[in-house]
Design a protein around this motif. Structure first.
Motif, PDB file in Angstrom:
ATOM      1  N   ARG A  49       0.837  -0.989  -0.264  1.00 29.47           N
ATOM      2  CA  ARG A  49       0.085   0.022   0.066  1.00 29.47           C
ATOM      3  C   ARG A  49       1.024   1.059   0.136  1.00 29.47           C
ATOM      4  NH1 ARG A  49      -4.745  -0.225   3.987  1.00 29.47           N
ATOM      5  NH2 ARG A  49      -5.336   1.710   3.120  1.00 29.47           N
ATOM      6  N   ARG A 275       0.791  10.249   5.045  1.00 29.37           N
ATOM      7  CA  ARG A 275       0.517   8.469   5.079  1.00 29.37           C
ATOM      8  C   ARG A 275       1.851   7.792   4.728  1.00 29.37           C
ATOM      9  NH1 ARG A 275      -4.516   8.497   1.206  1.00 29.37           N
ATOM     10  NH2 ARG A 275      -5.946   9.623   2.504  1.00 29.37           N
ATOM     11  N   ASP A 282      -3.846   4.918   6.483  1.00 27.21           N
ATOM     12  CA  ASP A 282      -5.257   5.163   6.213  1.00 27.21           C
ATOM     13  C   ASP A 282      -5.264   6.718   6.727  1.00 27.21           C
ATOM     14  OD1 ASP A 282      -6.216   2.594   5.411  1.00 27.21           O
ATOM     15  OD2 ASP A 282      -5.908   1.903   7.533  1.00 27.21           O
TER      16      ASP A 282
END
Length: 528
Positions: A49, A275, A282
């Motif tokens: 991610r 982030r 998140d």
């Protein structure tokens, strides 16, 4: 379902499909392994991610602010903050020089008041109220101020309230944005940068992203508030123009700042940076709401200050009147007949946040009156007129009962006062429990109950004694009138009684009556 929502969902689906098509195709075994180990290896999922976040950030127009591969924040972001700082610095200087938040609140409210409200506002000034109280009866003054206050409050209709509240909201957001610590942020990129020095653009260096993550979070939570479409910046700057001597930030420059921040917010560039640097994949900036009311606390404060001023005036007038009456009765106000139920001890109780004695002053006066007048002048009159007088017992009994009760009260007050001494039952309990109040709520409760009971008993003495004195006074008035008649109807032997007194009967009776009348008035100052 709303057509707009359907269209938006359609576009999102198309976008997702396009992105998916761009992704390199995985073999059957790659997909199998990815699905098998996705949930069992959260660290690998987080890395995936973070890599996606870095890729998304690189596609924004602000990709030159941050280098994900080295976690470095680059000079262009410092230049952005420098440019904003340069534009808003005059406002920041002004806000820093005026640290009192109530100053701006008052300015905003005064700016939106109606002409009627402006004219009424001076009526609530403490000094003016006190001046009026010298010539206007307090009850009349209180009624007039209440009427003015209701008129003042009613002028805040919905339109005026909304205008004021919206202006205050815009001001609060503007002030918070201008007061952000740009200097500290910029100095991390250029250690030699001096506060409010804009002579030349500093030489900015790249830095580790961890150094400014928290600063960036704080900035976003403040900055994104200025992009609210409902804020009427034109109204705020019209207010600035009318109330400020010099312009700090021009409306044109401010709108450029707002447009820039809105563009950054829509790009999500800063959120992506946070982030990636923090590892919190998140993270989303939370913008605090600015819903603090301005009008309601303002109106409440005016009422509170008005009522406090009237209360002070009332208390002062009562005290002045009580002192005048006391001086007429006793010739002085500086004497003490009680030793333990006294005001002087209240300071010690108040320091420990305990209850305090409420009636030490009037009870002190009552005890003095019982000693000086009831046990002397009234006793002398009673022994002559009531005991030796020839008159109907049904008329004499109320006065006789009242007199006997006053003598009893005098003794009870002495016992009551002694009970509060350090050797008395209640006083000893207080002395024992007082050191324990800091850590024992039970001790505090017991002391408060003892003090409360003492106040109730003191009030009972004052009320009962006042009623007895009123009874004696009424009877005495009838006796004075009866003495003046050619043919007395109540006491049959006035002439005989005169020889038992060293004073003229009428003057002596009238003197006692006046003292009783004054003393009952004195008690009413404390019992009303």
């Amino acid at each position: 379902m709303d057509v707009g929502n359907i269209e938006a969902e359609k576009k999102e689906a198309q976008k997702a499909a396009a992105q998916k098509a761009e992704e390199p195709k995985q073999s059957f075994f790659q997909s199998l392994f990815a699905n098998l180990f996705k949930s069992s290896n959260p660290e690998a999922e987080k890395k995936r991610r973070l890599k996606a976040i870095a890729k998304t950030f690189s596609k924004t127009k602000y990709h030159n602010f941050y280098r994900p591969s080295t976690i470095e924040v680059l000079p262009p972001i410092a230049k952005l903050f420098y440019d904003i700082y340069k534009l808003i610095s005059p406002a920041q200087i002004q806000f820093k020089s005026n640290q009192n938040p109530n100053l701006y609140k008052a300015q905003i409210i005064n700016y939106t008041l109606s002409e009627k409200q402006v004219s009424l506002l001076e009526n609530f000034d403490q000094q003016k109220i006190m001046e009026q109280a010298r010539t206007v009866p307090l009850q009349q003054l209180s009624a007039k101020l209440e009427e003015d206050f209701m008129t003042f409050s009613s002028e805040f209709d919905n339109d005026r309230m909304n205008r004021t509240e919206n202006l205050y909201k815009a001001f609060s957001i503007f002030q918070e944005f201008c007061c952000y610590d740009y200097y500290v942020f910029i100095k991390k990129f250029s250690s030699g940068f001096q506060e409010f020095n804009f002579n030349s653009v500093p030489n900015f260096e790249k830095i580790n992203g961890e150094y400014i993550t928290d600063d960036l979070k704080d900035f976003c939570s403040i900055a994104y508030a200025i992009t609210d479409e409902n804020i009427l910046w034109n109204d705020l700057f019209a207010y600035f123009k009318e109330t400020q001597a010099t312009e700090t930030v021009s409306l044109g420059n401010w709108k450029k700042i707002v447009a820039k921040i809105k563009n950054i917010q829509q790009s999500t560039a800063f959120d992506l940076m946070i982030r990636h640097i923090s590892g919190n994949v998140d993270y989303v900036t939370q913008v605090p709401s600015h819903h603090a009311s301005l009008i309601e606390p303002y109106v409440d404060k005016i009422r509170e200050e008005m009522e406090t001023t009237l209360s002070k005036i009332g208390s002062q007038q009562k005290e002045n009147k009580a002192n005048q009456i006391c001086a007429q009765i006793f010739g002085s106000t500086d004497f003490q007949t009680l030793h333990f139920y006294i005001a002087a001890i209240n300071d010690a109780y108040a320091k420990k946040e305990l209850s305090t004695y409420i009636y030490p002053e009037p009870l002190n006066y009552l005890k003095a009156f019982l000693l000086e007048y009831v046990k002397k002048d009234i006793r002398e009159y009673y022994d002559v007129v009531v005991v030796r007088g020839q008159w109907d017992a049904s008329l004499a009994n109320p006065m006789s009962n009242a007199y006997q009760e006053l003598l009893k009260i005098s003794d009870e007050i002495t016992a009551f006062d002694n009970d509060l001494s350090e050797d008395g039952g209640s006083g000893l309990k207080i002395k024992t429990l007082l050191p324990k109040t800091a850590h024992d709520p039970g001790a505090e409760n017991i002391i408060n109950r003892i003090i409360s009971d003492a106040n109730e008993q003191a009030r009972s003495f004052l009320i009962t004694a006042s009623q007895d004195l009123i009874t004696i006074g009424k009877t005495l008035k009838s006796l004075i009138e009866d003495y003046s008649k050619q043919k007395p109807e109540i006491v049959q032997n006035w002439r005989e009684l005169e020889r038992f007194l060293d004073h003229p009967m009428k003057e002596f009776s009238v003197g006692i009556y006046k003292k009783i009348y004054l003393f009952v008035q004195l008690m009413q100052q404390y019992l009303a």
